[in-house]
Design an enzyme around this catalytic site. Structure first.
Site, PDB file in Angstrom:
ATOM      1  N   LYS A 261       0.821  -1.211   0.000  1.00 29.34           N
ATOM      2  CA  LYS A 261       0.000   0.000   0.000  1.00 29.34           C
ATOM      3  C   LYS A 261       0.856   1.262   0.000  1.00 29.34           C
ATOM      4  CE  LYS A 261      -2.427  -1.027   3.729  1.00 29.34           C
ATOM      5  NZ  LYS A 261      -2.001  -2.407   4.048  1.00 29.34           N
TER       6      LYS A 261
ATOM      7  N   ARG B 221      -9.648   0.847   8.601  1.00 27.84           N
ATOM      8  CA  ARG B 221      -9.203  -0.511   8.891  1.00 27.84           C
ATOM      9  C   ARG B 221     -10.305  -1.346   9.529  1.00 27.84           C
ATOM     10  NH1 ARG B 221      -3.678   0.065   8.418  1.00 27.84           N
ATOM     11  NH2 ARG B 221      -2.484  -1.371   9.673  1.00 27.84           N
TER      12      ARG B 221
ATOM     13  N   ARG C 295      11.575  -7.054   4.882  1.00 29.44           N
ATOM     14  CA  ARG C 295      11.447  -5.596   4.789  1.00 29.44           C
ATOM     15  C   ARG C 295      12.344  -4.886   5.807  1.00 29.44           C
ATOM     16  NH1 ARG C 295       5.559  -3.074   3.884  1.00 29.44           N
ATOM     17  NH2 ARG C 295       5.189  -2.959   6.107  1.00 29.44           N
TER      18      ARG C 295
ATOM     19  N   ARG D  13      11.065  -3.291  11.738  1.00 30.18           N
ATOM     20  CA  ARG D  13      10.106  -2.715  12.677  1.00 30.18           C
ATOM     21  C   ARG D  13       9.744  -3.714  13.775  1.00 30.18           C
ATOM     22  NH1 ARG D  13       5.613  -0.411   8.594  1.00 30.18           N
ATOM     23  NH2 ARG D  13       4.343  -1.701   9.969  1.00 30.18           N
TER      24      ARG D  13
ATOM     25  N   ARG E 250      -0.906  -9.596  12.976  1.00 30.43           N
ATOM     26  CA  ARG E 250      -1.414  -8.556  12.062  1.00 30.43           C
ATOM     27  C   ARG E 250      -2.263  -9.161  10.951  1.00 30.43           C
ATOM     28  NH1 ARG E 250       3.923  -6.029  10.370  1.00 30.43           N
ATOM     29  NH2 ARG E 250       2.762  -4.722   8.915  1.00 30.43           N
TER      30      ARG E 250
HETATM   31  P1  ADP Z   1       0.777  -2.394   7.884  1.00 28.89           P
HETATM   32  O1  ADP Z   1       2.095  -2.717   7.294  1.00 28.89           O
HETATM   33  O2  ADP Z   1       0.293  -3.379   8.911  1.00 28.89           O
HETATM   34  O3  ADP Z   1      -0.253  -2.026   6.853  1.00 28.89           O
HETATM   35  P2  ADP Z   1       0.725   0.326   8.980  1.00 28.89           P
HETATM   36  O4  ADP Z   1       1.987   1.048   8.851  1.00 28.89           O
HETATM   37  O5  ADP Z   1      -0.422   0.722   8.130  1.00 28.89           O
HETATM   38  O6  ADP Z   1       1.085  -1.199   8.821  1.00 28.89           O
HETATM   39  O7  ADP Z   1       0.217   0.366  10.490  1.00 28.89           O
HETATM   40  C1  ADP Z   1       1.049  -0.004  11.560  1.00 28.89           C
HETATM   41  C2  ADP Z   1       0.237  -0.138  12.842  1.00 28.89           C
HETATM   42  O8  ADP Z   1      -0.400   1.110  13.142  1.00 28.89           O
HETATM   43  C3  ADP Z   1      -0.903  -1.133  12.777  1.00 28.89           C
HETATM   44  O9  ADP Z   1      -0.476  -2.437  13.072  1.00 28.89           O
HETATM   45  C4  ADP Z   1      -1.843  -0.585  13.837  1.00 28.89           C
HETATM   46  O10 ADP Z   1      -1.398  -0.893  15.135  1.00 28.89           O
HETATM   47  C5  ADP Z   1      -1.706   0.905  13.657  1.00 28.89           C
HETATM   48  N1  ADP Z   1      -2.693   1.461  12.704  1.00 28.89           N
HETATM   49  C6  ADP Z   1      -2.423   2.072  11.513  1.00 28.89           C
HETATM   50  N2  ADP Z   1      -3.544   2.479  10.896  1.00 28.89           N
HETATM   51  C7  ADP Z   1      -4.567   2.121  11.714  1.00 28.89           C
HETATM   52  C8  ADP Z   1      -5.985   2.250  11.649  1.00 28.89           C
HETATM   53  N3  ADP Z   1      -6.588   2.843  10.595  1.00 28.89           N
HETATM   54  N4  ADP Z   1      -6.718   1.760  12.678  1.00 28.89           N
HETATM   55  C9  ADP Z   1      -6.142   1.163  13.724  1.00 28.89           C
HETATM   56  N5  ADP Z   1      -4.813   0.996  13.863  1.00 28.89           N
HETATM   57  C10 ADP Z   1      -4.022   1.470  12.870  1.00 28.89           C
END
Ligand code: ADP
Ligand code: ZN
Length: 217
Positions: A13, A88, A127, A162, A173
């Site tokens: 994404k 989400r 990653r 990370r 996740r």
């Molecule tokens: P991913 O690689 O899982 O898509 P992100 O960078 O989008 O990771 O998000 C990292 C973390 O931030 C998620 O695991 C969650 O804890 C939190 N997070 C991000 N966006 C949201 C959201 N819209 N609602 C709830 N938690 C979120």
């Protein structure tokens, strides 16, 4: 263009969002990046979000909506936005719908990135992310490695794995995605704005998204 990017963790994404902003000048809004920044800075919001994020769990909807209301009100969003990592959950999607209606903004497309599970696992474990919060460039030790000494090609800071990219957190996740986020696919299908792309290469996928957007406009 106002676009939502949907897809499991590791679907690309972030990469797709960046390429799309270069294409149409819209802004990328990544809740993950915004939260990680808040955690680094130790803001009250960051302190609240930290433990959820470390175990790969979603932070509460109310907290996310606070961030997003503020972000979408900023003037640069008028150029169009690409939402990466938000919404989400169904409650977030419902709240967003109300918010956009109040602001008089229409969504152009919800892009669903479909990636096989093996590909996702491989991507997430290989990653690396630049540790400088202002850079956060993403690398992959196999397909697009950082410098040989592990530093960032753009800014020279060390690249790191990370906290939420350990195997345990990754499995959590993915399970969270299936339970809470995957239902958004049928939610936006019903709204009639969903388009699914089988995505193995972010670059090729972006070309397909551009064509689909072109057909719409
Ligand atoms: P991913 O690689 O899982 O898509 P992100 O960078 O989008 O990771 O998000 C990292 C973390 O931030 C998620 O695991 C969650 O804890 C939190 N997070 C991000 N966006 C949201 C959201 N819209 N609602 C709830 N938690 C979120
Ligand atoms: Zn960097």
């Amino acid at each position: 263009m106002n676009i939502i990017l949907l897809g499991p963790p590791g679907a690309g994404k972030g990469t797709v969002a960046k390429l799309l902003t270069e294409y149409d000048g819209s802004v990328q809004i990544s809740t993950g990046d915004m939260l990680r920044q808040a955690v680094k800075e130790g803001t009250p919001l960051g302190k609240e979000a930290k433990s959820y994020m470390e175990r790969g769990d979603l932070v509460p909807d109310t907290l996310i909506m606070r961030i997003m209301e503020e972000r979408l009100a900023q003037p640069d969003c008028k150029k169009g936005f690409i939402l990466d990592g938000f919404p989400r959950t169904i409650p977030q999607a419902e709240a967003l719908k109300g918010l956009l209606e109040r602001m008089g903004i229409r969504l152009d497309m919800v892009v669903n990135l479909d990636v096989p599970r093996e590909v996702i696992l491989e991507r997430l474990t290989t990653r690396r992310t630049c540790s400088d919060p202002n850079c956060q460039e993403i690398y992959n030790v196999k397909s697009s490695p950082p410098n040989p000494d592990g530093t960032c090609k753009k800014c020279g800071s060390l690249t790191v794995q990370r906290d939420d990219e350990t195997e345990e957190a990754i499995n959590f996740r993915l399970a969270t995605y299936l339970e809470k986020t995957a239902p958004l696919i049928s939610y936006y299908e019903k709204e009639g704005i969903l388009k699914t792309f089988l995505s193995l290469s972010s670059k090729e996928t972006v070309e397909e998204i551009k064509k689909a957007l072109h057909r719409k406009s």
